[in-house]
Write an enzyme that holds these catalytic residues in place. Structure first.
Site, PDB file in Angstrom:
ATOM      1  N   GLN A 165       0.847  -1.201   0.000  1.00  0.00           N
ATOM      2  CA  GLN A 165       0.000   0.000   0.000  1.00  0.00           C
ATOM      3  C   GLN A 165       0.883   1.252   0.000  1.00  0.00           C
ATOM      4  O   GLN A 165       0.621   2.204  -0.736  1.00  0.00           O
ATOM      5  CB  GLN A 165      -0.933   0.002   1.209  1.00  0.00           C
ATOM      6  CG  GLN A 165      -1.994  -1.086   1.105  1.00  0.00           C
ATOM      7  CD  GLN A 165      -2.964  -1.099   2.266  1.00  0.00           C
ATOM      8  OE1 GLN A 165      -2.791  -0.369   3.240  1.00  0.00           O
ATOM      9  NE2 GLN A 165      -3.972  -1.933   2.178  1.00  0.00           N
ATOM     10  N   ASP A 310      -1.976 -11.364   4.647  1.00  0.00           N
ATOM     11  CA  ASP A 310      -3.422 -11.454   4.879  1.00  0.00           C
ATOM     12  C   ASP A 310      -3.877 -12.880   5.189  1.00  0.00           C
ATOM     13  O   ASP A 310      -5.008 -13.097   5.630  1.00  0.00           O
ATOM     14  CB  ASP A 310      -4.193 -10.941   3.651  1.00  0.00           C
ATOM     15  CG  ASP A 310      -4.030  -9.434   3.485  1.00  0.00           C
ATOM     16  OD1 ASP A 310      -3.701  -8.743   4.465  1.00  0.00           O
ATOM     17  OD2 ASP A 310      -4.227  -8.939   2.353  1.00  0.00           O
ATOM     18  N   LYS A 337      -4.130  -4.010  10.976  1.00  0.00           N
ATOM     19  CA  LYS A 337      -5.076  -4.336   9.897  1.00  0.00           C
ATOM     20  C   LYS A 337      -6.488  -3.938  10.340  1.00  0.00           C
ATOM     21  O   LYS A 337      -6.643  -3.149  11.255  1.00  0.00           O
ATOM     22  CB  LYS A 337      -4.967  -5.822   9.542  1.00  0.00           C
ATOM     23  CG  LYS A 337      -3.581  -6.213   9.025  1.00  0.00           C
ATOM     24  CD  LYS A 337      -3.289  -5.598   7.679  1.00  0.00           C
ATOM     25  CE  LYS A 337      -1.902  -5.950   7.190  1.00  0.00           C
ATOM     26  NZ  LYS A 337      -1.537  -5.212   5.979  1.00  0.00           N
TER      27      LYS A 337
END
Ligand code: S3P
Length: 426
Positions: A165, A310, A337
């Site tokens: 990101q 993830d 997260k």
């Protein structure tokens, strides 16, 4: 929506996994920069990607839904100043990547999100963007924030985090900044931005863990999105731990910067085969066959962490069934997260009967433990905690309840239908 999960019979059959969330976000955002028309085939219908789609519409793109699988983004008149603040919902990817796009525009904009997103750290992107000349009004580096569009200059940035990101945010800013932008990360994070930039004709070069981008215009071209390995992960682990299972998961992206879970589950003795390998819109794709396996413990740390970040909650579920002690280290960013995934996984798996401890940056899990169940699981408004708990529920001796299971819709609204499709209950 509260659901009950019962002990499962063997999982059998084949399913097609829906489109990748990370790649869909990028397809939508990058299309918005092309000044032309882009057809996106097989996009994610999760709420996160729909937040991105709504935002590019507010920025002047026209969206035409052709059918269940295809849409056209017409960016001829984009980007232009939005008439109201932009809602990022629950999506960190939307927020951080859009910041890279919006910081260099000749208009101002404002981003906000839901309660969970408003607690997440944005300094990781604000600091390097400010170095490039960006201008924000924010409260303690959190949403909501105002972006005062400014002309940006390229930078050389050594990121302390291996984060796709952050990398994508800076590369998007670099695409519209004066001069050259060089982004270096300690380990390689997912490279979907680099691959799609190349596919769309950006001036980009990759050297080991660095990416160099010069000001350039993305060209309109059609994009087909492959299936999401992060969604496939739940089915892979389910088939590995539910006795006698044998499933095929079709159309899964296996880009090596995303597919750490395959390597780890194979190292744990998982019976996993990649079939029909191919390339779709620059991304490697395969069908994956997974059979029930006697798993063994492993250690997961270092460079592989960003390639499976993830998937760690569901890998932890697999580790509860493995012979030996699994150690997961260097995953401290899991605490930032959608929820603090280290504490959430520990608390909820302990409730089911697992032998799991948390450390500052991961877990110690003693496997081969029967999960009892007979309890109610919280999902902390976090889609991946909800789905990991569901997978654990499939092997619990007694049924479990999961509260607020609707959070799966953030990434994977099709989850329950696909679970039903491979269930052998009649
Ligand atoms: C994503 C990158 C990862 C991941 C997130 C999606 C992306 O975040 O956890 O779900 O699409 O770039 P970080 O870059 O913060 O690790």
């Amino acid at each position: 929506m509260n659901i009950t999960v019962n002990k499962s019979l063997p999982l059998k059959g084949s399913i097609e996994i829906p489109a990748d969330k990370s790649i869909t976000h990028r397809a939508f955002m990058f299309a918005s920069l092309t000044k032309g028309k882009v057809k996106v085939t097989n996009y994610s219908k999760g709420a996160d990607c729909l937040s991105t789609l709504k935002i590019i519409e507010q920025l002047g793109c026209k969206i035409e839904i052709l059918n269940d699988k295809e849409l056209i983004i017409d960016a001829t008149n984009a980007l232009k100043e939005p008439s109201s603040p932009l809602d990022c919902g629950n999506s960190g990817t939307t927020t951080r990547l859009m910041m890279g796009i919006l910081a260099s525009q000749n208009f101002d904009s404002e981003l906000f999100g839901d309660a969970s997103l408003s607690k997440r750290p944005m300094k990781r992107v604000i600091a390097p963007l400010e170095e490039m000349g960006a201008n924000f009004n924010h409260n303690d580096f959190k949403l909501p924030l105002k972006i005062n569009g400014s002309e940006l200059n390229g930078i050389e940035y050594n990121s302390p985090l291996a984060s796709a990101q952050v990398k994508s945010c800076i590369l998007l800013a670099g695409l519209n900044a004066k001069g050259t932008t060089k982004f270096t990360e300690p380990y390689k994070s997912r490279n979907h931005t680099e691959l799609m930039f190349e596919y769309m004709g950006a001036d980009i070069k990759v050297e080991n863990n660095s990416v160099i981008v010069n000001k350039s215009q993305l060209k309109p071209c059609d994009i087909t999105v492959c299936g999401d390995i992060s969604s496939a992960a739940f089915f892979m682990v389910a088939a590995l731990i539910v006795p006698d299972s044998d499933i095929i998961i079709k159309n899964v992206g296996i880009n090596e910067t995303r597919a750490g879970i395959i390597e780890v589950l194979k190292a744990m003795n998982g019976n996993i085969k990649l079939l029909n390998e191919r390339i779709i819109s620059g991304e490697k794709v395969a069908d994956i066959q997974v059979k029930y396996s006697q798993l063994k413990a492993t250690t997961i740390e270092g460079a592989i962490i960003p390639t499976l970040i993830d998937e760690i909650p569901v890998i932890a579920v697999a580790a509860t069934q493995a012979n030996g002690t699994t150690i997961i280290k260097n995953a401290q960013d899991l605490r930032n997260k959608e929820a603090d995934r280290i504490t959430a996984v520990k608390v909820e798996l302990q409730k089911l009967g697992a032998d799991i401890e948390e450390t500052a940056d991961g877990f110690i899990i003693n496997g081969k433990k029967d999960l009892i169940g007979n309890t109610t699981i919280e999902c902390y408004h976090d889609h991946r905690i909800a789905m990991s708990a569901y997978v654990a529920g499939l092997i619990c001796k007694k049924p479990i309840e999961i509260n607020e299971f609707q959070w799966v819709d953030i990434s994977f609204p099709e989850f329950l239908d696909l679970m039903k499709a491979i269930s052998t209950y009649k």
